[in-house]
Design an enzyme around this catalytic site. Structure first.
Site, PDB file in Angstrom:
ATOM      1  N   LYS A  54     -25.160 -31.565   0.145  1.00 56.26           N
ATOM      2  CA  LYS A  54     -24.519 -30.244   0.163  1.00 56.26           C
ATOM      3  C   LYS A  54     -25.491 -29.169  -0.335  1.00 56.26           C
ATOM      4  O   LYS A  54     -25.608 -28.101   0.258  1.00 56.26           O
ATOM      5  CB  LYS A  54     -23.261 -30.256  -0.724  1.00 56.26           C
ATOM      6  CG  LYS A  54     -22.105 -31.041  -0.105  1.00 56.26           C
ATOM      7  CD  LYS A  54     -20.923 -31.227  -1.053  1.00 56.26           C
ATOM      8  CE  LYS A  54     -19.873 -32.112  -0.392  1.00 56.26           C
ATOM      9  NZ  LYS A  54     -18.725 -32.422  -1.262  1.00 56.26           N
ATOM     10  N   GLN A  98     -17.004 -32.034  -7.377  1.00 57.80           N
ATOM     11  CA  GLN A  98     -17.063 -33.258  -6.563  1.00 57.80           C
ATOM     12  C   GLN A  98     -16.067 -34.284  -7.097  1.00 57.80           C
ATOM     13  O   GLN A  98     -16.030 -34.579  -8.292  1.00 57.80           O
ATOM     14  CB  GLN A  98     -18.494 -33.822  -6.579  1.00 57.80           C
ATOM     15  CG  GLN A  98     -18.705 -35.003  -5.640  1.00 57.80           C
ATOM     16  CD  GLN A  98     -18.558 -34.648  -4.161  1.00 57.80           C
ATOM     17  OE1 GLN A  98     -18.835 -33.525  -3.747  1.00 57.80           O
ATOM     18  NE2 GLN A  98     -18.102 -35.595  -3.352  1.00 57.80           N
ATOM     19  N   ASP A 121     -13.446 -25.599  -1.486  1.00 56.50           N
ATOM     20  CA  ASP A 121     -12.954 -26.875  -0.975  1.00 56.50           C
ATOM     21  C   ASP A 121     -11.531 -26.751  -0.412  1.00 56.50           C
ATOM     22  O   ASP A 121     -11.056 -27.646   0.286  1.00 56.50           O
ATOM     23  CB  ASP A 121     -12.899 -27.902  -2.123  1.00 56.50           C
ATOM     24  CG  ASP A 121     -14.009 -28.925  -2.052  1.00 56.50           C
ATOM     25  OD1 ASP A 121     -14.483 -29.216  -0.936  1.00 56.50           O
ATOM     26  OD2 ASP A 121     -14.392 -29.456  -3.112  1.00 56.50           O
TER      27      ASP A 121
HETATM   28  N1  GUN Z   1     -14.925 -36.247  -2.449  1.00 58.54           N
HETATM   29  C1  GUN Z   1     -14.787 -36.729  -1.193  1.00 58.54           C
HETATM   30  N2  GUN Z   1     -14.711 -35.713  -0.309  1.00 58.54           N
HETATM   31  C2  GUN Z   1     -14.799 -34.568  -1.013  1.00 58.54           C
HETATM   32  C3  GUN Z   1     -14.803 -33.202  -0.654  1.00 58.54           C
HETATM   33  O1  GUN Z   1     -14.682 -32.805   0.501  1.00 58.54           O
HETATM   34  N3  GUN Z   1     -14.934 -32.337  -1.685  1.00 58.54           N
HETATM   35  C4  GUN Z   1     -15.045 -32.745  -2.967  1.00 58.54           C
HETATM   36  N4  GUN Z   1     -15.140 -31.812  -3.901  1.00 58.54           N
HETATM   37  N5  GUN Z   1     -15.045 -34.003  -3.333  1.00 58.54           N
HETATM   38  C5  GUN Z   1     -14.934 -34.909  -2.353  1.00 58.54           C
END
Ligand code: GUN
Length: 298
Positions: A54, A98, A121
């Site tokens: 990311k 995350q 998100d």
């Molecule tokens: N863990 C698995 N997928 C995601 C996501 O799209 N965003 C976040 N913050 N954590 C995750």
């Protein structure tokens, strides 16, 4: 192979190029680059690897991004204090925590603590609610990326029967609501672990989204000939022939399903890259919206 491959990598690259151009316009208009802060707690290897991807993509798009890496034993209170700091910082546009968080921290408490206007998100209840009632807000990146993929591949959603397998807050539920949205206009069925006749329902799907986190759950007999099959799963399965000891497989038995489907996404290189691309899009949107709000309030 009869199915057409939906190349998530290529589509994501196109979205990322659009975001990069948008960021250039934004900075040329005299604004600071959109700023994203990614909070990573502990050293879960898959999470650390997603976060690296990311941050790399954000930098390539001109987004000012930084990981805030916290020890696995940080207290919930300290994490909430950090979120508060990021919420009130005038230079931060987007915050991503995350998931999953360590067991002693309540994921939902942390998500509730985010400023909804920085929640890139789209996990905060305010954004989830906005999606349900069709108001503008942040949409979770994975389902938003799937809609983008379908659109850019010319796959018709209006009147299509979309079957979503999985009811998570991150994928299944927002996916169902996006399919229902005016303008997308699919007829939606959501299946889960208690669904009866799941295979029979899946077989009725014009668009089948698999988001259960079980390797090769969707078999060829669950796919309607010509359907678009979207595989959200990223499962690590042991593979002694690989140097790292595992390989990534989806929720769909790709080799078998590709002979029946009309379109199919691979794993890796399908939905995964789209999730990252949409995060960047949300971050640019966050910067623009925050600027609009500030301008209105000033
Ligand atoms: N863990 C698995 N997928 C995601 C996501 O799209 N965003 C976040 N913050 N954590 C995750």
């Amino acid at each position: 192979m009869s199915a057409q491959l939906i190349d998530g990598k290529a589509i994501a690259a196109a979205v990322r190029a659009d975001v990069r151009a948008g960021v250039e316009d934004w900075t040329q208009a005299g604004h600071a680059p959109p700023a994203l802060r990614v909070v990573l707690v502990g050293d879960h290897p898959a999470s650390a690897s997603y976060v690296r991807a990311k941050i790399r993509a954000a930098s390539e798009a001109g987004v000012d991004s930084e990981t805030i890496h916290l020890p696995a034993d940080i207290s919930e209170l300290d994490l909430l204090a950090l979120i508060d700091e990021l919420n009130t910082s005038p230079t931060v546009d987007g915050i991503l925590v995350q998931l999953p968080l360590p067991d002693h921290i309540d994921d939902s408490k942390v998500i509730h603590a985010l400023d909804p206007d920085k929640d890139v998100d789209g996990f905060h209840p305010e954004n989830a609610g906005r999606l349900v009632i069709g108001e503008a807000g942040f949409v979770p990146c994975t389902p938003a990326g799937i809609i983008e993929m379908l659109e850019r591949s010319g796959i018709e959603t209006s009147g299509a029967h979309a079957v979503v397998i999985g009811r998570s807050n991150i994928v299944g539920k927002p996916m169902a609501n996006l399919f229902l949205k005016r303008g997308t206009d699919a007829t939606v069925t959501v299946c889960h672990s208690r669904t009866k006749n799941l295979a029979e329902i899946a077989r009725q799907a014009d668009i089948l989204v698999a988001a259960i986190g079980r390797p090769h759950f969707v078999t060829a007999d669950m796919v309607k000939p010509g359907a678009a099959v979207i595989d959200v799963g990223i499962n690590r399965v042991e593979d002694a022939s690989r140097e790292r000891g595992y390989r990534l497989v989806g929720d769909v038995d790709f080799e078998a399903a590709k002979e029946i489907a009309g379109w199919i996404t691979p794993v890796p290189g399908g939905v995964g890259p789209m999730t990252i691309a949409m995060l960047l899009k949300n971050t640019l949107d966050a910067a623009r919206r925050r600027h609009e709000h500030t301008a209105v309030e000033a």
